[in-house]
Design a protein around this motif. Structure first.
Motif, PDB file in Angstrom:
ATOM      1  N   ASN A  86      -7.000 -16.139 -12.885  1.00  0.00           N
ATOM      2  CA  ASN A  86      -5.574 -15.716 -12.530  1.00  0.00           C
ATOM      3  C   ASN A  86      -5.084 -14.232 -13.232  1.00  0.00           C
ATOM      4  N   ASN A  87      -5.579 -14.214 -14.456  1.00  0.00           N
ATOM      5  CA  ASN A  87      -5.200 -13.021 -15.365  1.00  0.00           C
ATOM      6  C   ASN A  87      -6.195 -11.841 -15.264  1.00  0.00           C
ATOM      7  N   THR A  88      -6.233 -11.438 -14.077  1.00  0.00           N
ATOM      8  CA  THR A  88      -7.402 -10.330 -13.686  1.00  0.00           C
ATOM      9  C   THR A  88      -6.651  -9.336 -12.637  1.00  0.00           C
ATOM     10  N   LEU A  89      -7.154  -8.099 -12.812  1.00  0.00           N
ATOM     11  CA  LEU A  89      -6.366  -6.890 -12.202  1.00  0.00           C
ATOM     12  C   LEU A  89      -6.421  -7.312 -10.577  1.00  0.00           C
ATOM     13  N   VAL A  90      -7.567  -7.915  -9.839  1.00  0.00           N
ATOM     14  CA  VAL A  90      -7.550  -8.271  -8.543  1.00  0.00           C
ATOM     15  C   VAL A  90      -6.697  -9.472  -8.232  1.00  0.00           C
ATOM     16  N   ALA A  91      -6.496 -10.331  -8.871  1.00  0.00           N
ATOM     17  CA  ALA A  91      -5.832 -11.577  -8.599  1.00  0.00           C
ATOM     18  C   ALA A  91      -4.186 -11.214  -8.782  1.00  0.00           C
ATOM     19  N   GLN A  92      -3.859 -10.310  -9.620  1.00  0.00           N
ATOM     20  CA  GLN A  92      -2.514 -10.107  -9.819  1.00  0.00           C
ATOM     21  C   GLN A  92      -2.092  -8.751  -8.778  1.00  0.00           C
ATOM     22  N   ASN A  93      -2.993  -8.183  -8.227  1.00  0.00           N
ATOM     23  CA  ASN A  93      -2.717  -7.137  -7.149  1.00  0.00           C
ATOM     24  C   ASN A  93      -3.265  -7.353  -5.896  1.00  0.00           C
ATOM     25  N   ILE A  94      -3.671  -8.529  -5.586  1.00  0.00           N
ATOM     26  CA  ILE A  94      -4.291  -8.652  -4.430  1.00  0.00           C
ATOM     27  C   ILE A  94      -3.889  -8.389  -3.204  1.00  0.00           C
ATOM     28  N   GLY A  95      -2.156  -8.299  -3.091  1.00  0.00           N
ATOM     29  CA  GLY A  95      -1.576  -7.942  -2.107  1.00  0.00           C
ATOM     30  C   GLY A  95      -1.783  -6.526  -1.585  1.00  0.00           C
ATOM     31  N   ALA A  96      -1.871  -5.682  -2.756  1.00  0.00           N
ATOM     32  CA  ALA A  96      -2.214  -4.059  -2.593  1.00  0.00           C
ATOM     33  C   ALA A  96      -3.503  -4.054  -1.866  1.00  0.00           C
ATOM     34  N   LEU A  97      -4.370  -4.944  -1.876  1.00  0.00           N
ATOM     35  CA  LEU A  97      -5.714  -4.621  -1.401  1.00  0.00           C
ATOM     36  C   LEU A  97      -5.697  -5.147  -0.007  1.00  0.00           C
ATOM     37  N   ALA A  98      -4.816  -5.684   0.454  1.00  0.00           N
ATOM     38  CA  ALA A  98      -5.051  -6.491   1.920  1.00  0.00           C
ATOM     39  C   ALA A  98      -4.837  -5.152   3.032  1.00  0.00           C
ATOM     40  N   ASN A  99      -5.909  -5.074   3.770  1.00  0.00           N
ATOM     41  CA  ASN A  99      -5.930  -4.151   4.827  1.00  0.00           C
ATOM     42  C   ASN A  99      -5.183  -4.787   6.076  1.00  0.00           C
ATOM     43  N   PHE A 100      -3.927  -4.539   5.922  1.00  0.00           N
ATOM     44  CA  PHE A 100      -2.941  -5.490   6.776  1.00  0.00           C
ATOM     45  C   PHE A 100      -1.521  -4.740   6.865  1.00  0.00           C
ATOM     46  N   SER A 101      -1.113  -4.266   8.042  1.00  0.00           N
ATOM     47  CA  SER A 101       0.240  -3.563   8.255  1.00  0.00           C
ATOM     48  C   SER A 101       1.089  -4.803   8.830  1.00  0.00           C
ATOM     49  N   PHE A 102       2.213  -4.973   8.335  1.00  0.00           N
ATOM     50  CA  PHE A 102       3.209  -5.613   9.056  1.00  0.00           C
ATOM     51  C   PHE A 102       3.592  -5.402  10.489  1.00  0.00           C
ATOM     52  N   MET A 103       3.389  -3.971  10.912  1.00  0.00           N
ATOM     53  CA  MET A 103       3.660  -3.737  12.037  1.00  0.00           C
ATOM     54  C   MET A 103       2.620  -3.778  13.332  1.00  0.00           C
ATOM     55  N   LEU A 104       1.315  -3.475  12.461  1.00  0.00           N
ATOM     56  CA  LEU A 104       0.173  -3.462  13.245  1.00  0.00           C
ATOM     57  C   LEU A 104      -0.729  -4.670  12.958  1.00  0.00           C
ATOM     58  N   GLY A 105      -0.495  -5.212  12.226  1.00  0.00           N
ATOM     59  CA  GLY A 105      -1.463  -6.401  11.904  1.00  0.00           C
ATOM     60  C   GLY A 105      -2.568  -6.041  11.049  1.00  0.00           C
ATOM     61  N   GLU A 106      -3.883  -6.850  10.783  1.00  0.00           N
ATOM     62  CA  GLU A 106      -5.195  -6.415  10.057  1.00  0.00           C
ATOM     63  C   GLU A 106      -5.810  -5.277  10.633  1.00  0.00           C
ATOM     64  N   GLN A 107      -6.030  -4.268   9.836  1.00  0.00           N
ATOM     65  CA  GLN A 107      -6.730  -3.311  10.311  1.00  0.00           C
ATOM     66  C   GLN A 107      -8.269  -3.147   9.876  1.00  0.00           C
ATOM     67  N   GLU A 108      -9.091  -3.314  10.882  1.00  0.00           N
ATOM     68  CA  GLU A 108     -10.632  -3.430  10.259  1.00  0.00           C
ATOM     69  C   GLU A 108     -11.110  -2.220   9.461  1.00  0.00           C
ATOM     70  N   ASN A 109     -10.479  -0.868   9.839  1.00  0.00           N
ATOM     71  CA  ASN A 109     -10.974   0.244   8.844  1.00  0.00           C
ATOM     72  C   ASN A 109      -9.837   0.955   8.025  1.00  0.00           C
ATOM     73  N   GLY A 110      -8.737  -0.313   7.680  1.00  0.00           N
ATOM     74  CA  GLY A 110      -7.859   0.088   6.709  1.00  0.00           C
ATOM     75  C   GLY A 110      -8.396   0.728   5.384  1.00  0.00           C
ATOM     76  N   GLN A 111      -7.668   1.590   4.641  1.00  0.00           N
ATOM     77  CA  GLN A 111      -7.654   2.204   3.565  1.00  0.00           C
ATOM     78  C   GLN A 111      -7.047   1.630   2.319  1.00  0.00           C
ATOM     79  N   SER A 112      -6.760   0.354   2.266  1.00  0.00           N
ATOM     80  CA  SER A 112      -6.230  -0.261   1.084  1.00  0.00           C
ATOM     81  C   SER A 112      -6.943  -0.231  -0.150  1.00  0.00           C
ATOM     82  N   ALA A 113      -6.656   0.262  -1.055  1.00  0.00           N
ATOM     83  CA  ALA A 113      -7.541   0.331  -2.367  1.00  0.00           C
ATOM     84  C   ALA A 113      -6.652   0.538  -3.586  1.00  0.00           C
ATOM     85  N   ILE A 114      -7.320   0.261  -4.585  1.00  0.00           N
ATOM     86  CA  ILE A 114      -6.867   0.524  -6.097  1.00  0.00           C
ATOM     87  C   ILE A 114      -7.588   1.387  -6.872  1.00  0.00           C
TER      88      ILE A 114
END
Length: 457
Positions: A86-114
């Motif tokens: 639980n106490n890791t960078l990915v676990a605590q910021n996993i939402g920021a990594l999702a290649n997903f847009s509320f308006m467009l849905g999942e984006q196969e070539n999304g650029q979500s990154a930390i």
């Protein structure tokens, strides 16, 4: 007629309330949908990169692409999306990594990154320098707050997919940098700061105490020095460098140093004292770091004196030990707050969550910071010039008795006094044995590799 107006007014209020709630729900969905979507097993996640573009997290990582030990040094720090830690960078910021847009849905070539501040190649080199020993190390830029090195050993190899979970060493699934440990004589930094704040430098320099190897305190309990032959009469500078327990015992019980003064400075430095009030935690990009704690009840009592020397019930995380060095190195009395995440990119590549430099509240005065700076540099110049060649360092070592005194951990904390290489660090070795790798050996590797990496930028 009036009743109609009242009904209309009530309907208007209810409509506005409905629209407000609806708007808030839309905002929450847009802001937090990534977190919930990212916890679905099929969602595509972006990468975590280090400061040089090396990949620290890849949802589809395998040994053929990265090599078997590529993620070993960061396993319990960066983590993965398995929900095992639980106490890791990915676990605590996993939402920021999702290649997903509320308006467009999942984006196969999304650029979500930390994009992180960590230097993975340097991190690996320092991790390897531990050899067969366990422990941890952390180093950061005390002017900006960027964490360059951070790991805990033993770690977990996420490429094994936890097939060896039952045989992992204790502590493999957490990064010890963030968790309390016995600080040993590195705690004498905080006690020296408290004395400087209470006495002032000139008056403290007049406090000379004699060390014969054993000091019997006012509670008729013996405080032993690591040098049984004793150090003779010493001032604060000499006692700090010699890590002399009898000197610090006499300093703590000096009638001109109120226990309340020590407690006040400890609290300002982040200590949770005598289990009073609520313990605080440091948040570093979602990761939780435990703050220091101790018990100080009677300054003539062995346990209180022992606590002021980093034993007894005193516990401090390696991270916090490092952060105090920032307040000393900058001679400001304030800590530059640390961070891992430089910035985050959304699914469309837009940059968000850009890091900013921030500081703690005033922990101790600037004049105290300046004198502590001088005391630590004096120790570095006289005792570490050959061990850490090429750097002007302020340092304090510590030996921490653990497991009822059956084992000893070794610590080294300090800073480089160079505005072009502003590094503060803490290195800790578990169960240190004479003749094996030392904290100064590891710190030498840390500074050399980090200097090479930063100078080449």
């Amino acid at each position: 007629m009036k009743s109609i107006h009242r009904v209309q007014h009530l309907i208007s209020i209810m409509l506005l309330l409905f629209l407000g709630i609806f708007g808030f729900l839309i905002y929450k969905l847009q802001k937090e949908a990534g977190f919930y979507i990212s916890n679905a097993s099929s969602i595509s996640l972006g990468y975590v990169y280090d400061r040089n573009g090396d990949i620290l997290f890849d949802q589809n990582a395998n040994t053929q692409v990265y090599g078997s030990d590529y993620f070993l040094d960061i396993g319990n720090l960066i983590g993965d999306d398995s929900h095992q830690m639980n106490n890791t960078l990915v676990a605590q910021n996993i939402g920021a990594l999702a290649n997903f847009s509320f308006m467009l849905g999942e984006q196969e070539n999304g650029q979500s990154a930390i994009y992180c501040t960590l230097d993975h190649k340097v991190n690996q080199k320092v991790y390897q320098a531990f050899g067969s020993k366990n422990g941890c190390a952390v180093a950061y830029n005390y002017l900006t707050g960027e964490i360059y090195v951070c790991f805990s050993k033993p770690s977990v190899n996420i490429l094994n997919h936890y097939a060896d979970l039952d045989t992992l060493e204790d502590g493999s699934l957490l990064c010890k940098v963030f968790y309390p440990t016995v600080p040993g004589s590195t705690q004498k930094i905080a006690t020296s700061i408290a004395a400087l704040e209470s006495f002032g430098y000139d008056n403290l320099m007049q406090k000379n105490f004699n060390c014969t190897g054993i000091y019997t305190n006012l509670s008729n309990t013996d405080i032993k020095c690591h040098r049984l032959a004793g150090h003779g009469e010493q001032n604060i500078i000499q006692a700090f460098a010699n890590s002399c327990n009898p000197y610090f015992a006499q300093l703590v019980e000096d009638r001109e140093l109120p226990l309340e003064d020590i407690q006040t400075i400890y609290e300002k430095m982040g200590f949770y004292i005598n289990q009073q009030g609520s313990q605080k935690y440091l948040d570093i990009n979602g990761l939780t770091a435990f703050t220091a704690s101790t018990t100080l009840t009677n300054k003539t009592d062995f346990n209180t004196q022992w606590g002021c020397m980093g034993q007894g019930e005193t516990l401090v995380s390696p991270l916090q030990l490092m952060l105090w060095q920032s307040a000393i190195a900058t001679q400001s009395g304030k800590t530059t707050m640390p961070y891992f995440i430089n910035y985050i990119t959304k699914v469309n590549g837009a940059i968000t969550s850009q890091a900013q430099i921030s500081y703690s509240s005033q922990m101790f005065s600037e004049i105290t910071a300046t004198h502590m700076h001088e005391i630590m540099l004096d120790n570095g110049t006289k005792n570490y010039i050959d061990l850490l060649p090429g750097y002007d360092v302020g340092v304090k070592s510590g030996t921490a008795q653990v497991e009822n005194g059956d084992k000893e951990n070794s610590l080294l904390v300090g800073f480089v006094d160079d505005i072009n290489f502003p590094i503060a660090f803490c290195v800790e070795i578990d169960d240190r044995v004479a003749g094996e790798v030392s904290t100064s050996d590891i710190t030498k590797v840390l500074l050399q590799k980090l200097h090479e990496a930063l100078i080449s930028e």
